[in-house]
Write an enzyme that holds these catalytic residues in place. Structure first.
Site, short mmCIF file in Angstrom:
data_model
loop_
_atom_site.label_atom_id
_atom_site.label_comp_id
_atom_site.label_asym_id
_atom_site.label_seq_id
_atom_site.Cartn_x
_atom_site.Cartn_y
_atom_site.Cartn_z
N TRP A 1 55.80 73.44 23.55
CA TRP A 1 55.21 72.62 25.32
C TRP A 1 54.35 71.39 24.93
O TRP A 1 54.31 70.59 26.27
CB TRP A 1 54.44 73.73 26.50
CG TRP A 1 55.85 74.34 27.05
CD1 TRP A 1 56.79 75.21 26.61
CD2 TRP A 1 56.00 74.46 28.40
NE1 TRP A 1 57.46 75.88 27.51
CE2 TRP A 1 56.67 74.95 28.96
CE3 TRP A 1 54.41 74.19 29.43
CZ2 TRP A 1 57.11 75.15 30.77
CZ3 TRP A 1 54.85 74.48 31.14
CH2 TRP A 1 55.81 74.23 31.77
N TYR A 46 60.44 73.39 18.33
CA TYR A 46 60.14 73.39 20.32
C TYR A 46 58.72 73.85 20.15
O TYR A 46 58.04 73.78 19.94
CB TYR A 46 60.80 75.07 19.81
CG TYR A 46 60.89 75.41 21.75
CD1 TYR A 46 61.07 75.60 22.76
CD2 TYR A 46 59.04 77.29 21.85
CE1 TYR A 46 60.97 75.86 24.62
CE2 TYR A 46 59.06 76.79 23.74
CZ TYR A 46 60.06 76.18 24.34
OH TYR A 46 60.25 76.60 25.74
#
Ligand code: PGD
Length: 762
Positions: free
Chosen positions: A112, A110
């Site tokens: 950004w 996970y």
């Protein structure tokens, strides 16, 4: 490349950049009304102290081979050549697949990462692992994991997150904004995929100038811009559900609710009504009842209920609120409140989830998406809820509940992480560090020596977006942005695509992974395929060369007048919601059937772990809010100029109310030790009456620095050294890292120097 500025973009904006005689320059895109202050962090992308300049292998792994090892996080690294590093990764992937199967590879990874849609870390790692037979994935996000599970059950889809009523409609029609968790403009500096016009501040000012009123419900006064003149209601952190239920009760009690709407458009109002009236538990959810938990004066609560019932009211529900223990309830109670007001589906009324949480939420969605790298399909079915990574690593085989399923954690042997920083985003970092000691091998691609890179066995140096070509954007940013290469790769850093291509060659799947294309050929191919779809749908855009030269292309067909659930409101029979009842589920038979004590069948006040003792009492009397930072995006470029300027004696700032500072003999600029039941950290004091008494605020993102454990778990100020690794509930199993109870004392010892911004190579 000296002299010319070229178009580029990142999550925090569109800009031009390049080397000039004065150094590396970054200039916000012309026409951006409110460029992000975070742009000043960008030149730190080249900071020699923190860049991974070549591949490295952890000494213990090199000497002893794969296997569990508690030395991860404290070991040193040995530089190796690219060929050796890639051979090691390819060999280990082969071994794990052969001995344990592909499900033993965790590629949930996970984070950004980059705004680029081609060199997008998630897309790259998933495509690569799919090409070699699949991987265990992660489900949902740290941003809004509870919402991702709750909303489909209650309103049938993620529409309140993905496509709430568009900002221009709110600007024109909303009379009263009631903002639970605020509308923090700091967060709307950032938009996933890139954003070229930061408009949220201006839109809100427009609404204010038209006469709209604002009510901020948050323990932090600056969760909304001061120029909006908001009334500030500051509940005890984590008690908004109680306040919302009391507002519902007041609407009921004073017969101000929309009885026709709840009968025609909602399922289970009778059960909610009985709960509000206290029929089963003997406790009517009155304003007085709520005040015992949230501390809000009952007269204020009742006045707000009346104000909401007599104005066109938009209830905004921030993502941060559901990132807490029982976070599902606050969202569900907010929806119930909006349903009782009966304005769902009207212009400017109803509710939305996430306004202000990024630059893009509430923007009109384009009819077409942006070009994306296809990820292929995953032959492995296995998954874990994203925020349960430490549990999965520590307890293979352990059974757990998740969204109505009974599952067991897989036996993960190889962790492959790119484009994320779990030692930023996860809770209880000491426990995460133990968990990262469990697998056989951890592989990380990173531009920087983050704490995650420091827990890897093999670290492959990745370029930043500045060092390669790409395009960014999203259907809600409204623009596709060209991301020209504006700097040379640092050291031996390679693009994630180049790294996976070299691995795919070693594993005999290069043709499948690359389809024979270079990066530029992929960009051209993805763009032209997208353009073909647009043309076929009568929405033409210019060709790739013209786009690349112009630096941007606007996405046609955006519905700036979008009103969420307008069709459903007008005709619920012909436009039902995709829920079992076709209506808004104020009571969900599905959720009730799961039998979870921590998530019953209707919005319910459940006491969070942070209120096991009353506010102000016990060993940890203060509520700490670990919110998203104003000076950087998550942990990205924490060493950049904007972020560095916010630090105090090199520590992350913690804000404390003057009353609480006085009681502890603290002054601005002091360094403090912050302790919770789970860990400790150092931080630098800012005294401010923008935080409510009893509350302290320490943003996420200071690079985790566990180098002096005798002083603190983290000597830099990462709040996830303090937060517990608890789930929101058995339903969502989502991140609940927003709030923790702490005590704060002055730290008078010798201040240990930061190690986080250096290389672990000796
Ligand atoms: P970032 O700092 O953005 O944090 O957690 P996330 O892991 O997304 O990490 C991105 C990493 O990717 C950085 O280390 C960066 O260097 C790297 N990177 C950037 N570009 C590239 C690239 O091109 N290639 C590779 N290989 N790497 C790249 C964010 C998460 O934190 C989120 S979304 C939220 S909302 C949560 N918020 C909270 C919270 O409110 N409170 C607490 N306590 N904890 C939270 N954690 C969550």
């Amino acid at each position: 490349m000296t002299g010319s500025l070229r178009p580029h973009a990142s999550h925090w904006g569109a800009y031009t950049a390049g080397d000039t005689a004065e150094g590396f320059r970054v200039v916000a895109a012309p026409g951006d009304p409110d460029p992000a202050t975070l742009l000043a962090n960008v030149p730190a992308s080249f900071d020699e102290r923190v860049r991974v300049r070549q591949p490295y292998v952890r000494r213990g792994w090199l000497e002893r081979g794969p296997g569990p090892d508690d030395a991860r996080g404290t070991d040193t690294y040995v530089p190796v050549g690219w060929d050796e590093a890639l051979d090691l990764v390819a060999g280990e992937l082969e071994r794990v697949r052969r001995e344990h199967g592909n499900e033993a590879i965790f590629g949930g990874s996970y984070g950004w990462g980059s705004a680029g849609r081609f060199n997008h870390a998630q897309s790259q790692v998933h495509r690569f692992l799919n090409t070699i037979g699949g991987y265990t994935r992660s489900a949902h996000t740290y941003s809004h994991g509870a919402a991702e599970v709750l909303l489909p059950r209650v309103v049938g889809s993620l529409e309140p997150l993905d496509a709430p009523t568009a900002w221009p409609v709110l600007e024109r029609h909303t009379e009263l904004f009631v903002c639970f968790g605020g509308l923090p403009v700091k967060n709307s500096q950032v938009g996933s995929g890139g954003v070229d016009r930061h408009h949220v501040g201006g839109t809100l000012r427009g609404a204010r100038e038209r006469g709209a009123e604002f009510v901020l419900v948050s323990p932090l006064r600056d969760d909304i811009s001061a120029d909006l003149g908001a009334q500030w209601i500051a509940p005890v952190p984590g008690t908004d559900t109680a306040l919302m239920l009391a507002l519902c009760h007041a609407l009921l009690d004073e017969e101000l609710y929309d009885a026709a709407f709840v009968m025609s458009h909602c399922e289970g109002f009778e059960k909610l009504r009985a709960y509000l009236a206290g029929e089963a538990d003997g406790e009517p959810k009155t304003a007085e009842w709520a005040a015992r938990w949230c501390g809000v004066d009952p007269a204020t609560t009742r006045a707000l209920a009346r104000q909401m019932a007599t104005h066109r009211t938009m209830i905004t529900l921030s993502w941060s609120m559901q990132r807490s223990h029982h976070g599902e309830q606050v969202l569900w109670a907010g929806i119930a409140l909006a349903a009782m007001l009966g304005q769902i589906g009207l212009p400017g009324g109803g509710f939305g989830h996430g306004y202000g949480c990024t630059a893009n939420i509430g923007n009109a969605r384009a009819a077409h998406g942006v070009p994306l790298l296809p990820q292929g399909s995953n032959d492995v079915d296995e998954l874990i809820p994203v925020a349960r990574i430490a549990d999965a690593l520590l307890h293979p085989g352990r059974a757990y509940d998740f969204d109505g399923q009974r599952r067991a954690y897989p036996d993960l042997r190889l962790v492959y992480w790119i484009g994320g920083n779990p030692f930023h985003h996860h809770q209880d970092l000491r426990r995460l560090s133990r968990a990262f000691g469990r697998p056989d091998t951890v592989v990380v691609h990173e531009p920087f020596w983050t704490a995650t890179a420091r827990h890897a066995d093999i670290v492959l140096p990745a370029t930043t977006t500045l060092e390669r070509e790409d395009f960014g954007g999203s259907p809600v940013s409204g623009t596709l942005l060209a991301m020209h290469q504006v700097a040379r790769p640092v050291g031996e850093a390679r693009d994630d695509y180049a790294i996976f291509t070299a691995l795919a060659q070693r594993l005999g799947v290069a043709d499948d992974f690359t389809e024979g294309r270079t990066t530029r050929e992929w960009l051209d191919h993805l763009y032209e395929a997208w353009r073909g779809v647009m043309a076929a749908d009568d929405a033409p855009v210019e060709d790739f060369e013209a786009f690349w030269k112009a630096g941007r292309v606007s996405l046609p067909r955006r519905d700036h007048d979008h009103v969420m659930y307008a069709d459903f409101r007008a005709d619920p029979e012909h436009h039902p919601l995709p829920t079992p009842s076709g209506r808004i589920e104020l009571y969900s038979g599905q959720i009730a059937s799961f039998g979870y004590d921590d998530c019953p069948g209707h919005p319910t006040w459940l006491v969070p772990h942070t209120l096991a003792e009353p506010p102000g009492a016990g060993e940890y009397p203060l509520h700490l809010l670990a919110n998203n930072p104003a000076a950087r995006l998550h942990s990205q470029l924490d060493h950049g100029a904007t972020s560095a300027a916010s630090k105090i004696q090199d520590r992350e700032p913690i804000r404390i109310h003057p009353r609480d500072a006085r009681a502890r003999e603290l002054s601005a600029g002091d360094v403090v030790l912050v302790r919770s039941a789970y860990g400790s950290c150092l931080a630098g004091v800012v005294v401010s009456d923008a935080v409510h008494p009893g509350v302290v605020q320490l943003s996420t993102g200071a690079w985790f620095d566990p180098s002096a454990p005798d002083v603190a778990t983290c000597i830099h100020g990462n709040p996830n050294a303090l937060t517990p690794d608890l789930a929101t509930s058995s339903l969502g199993q989502a991140c609940a890292g927003q709030i923790v109870r702490v005590e704060v004392t002055r730290y008078d010892g010798e201040l240990p120097p930061l190690v986080a911004y250096s290389t672990p190579v000796r």
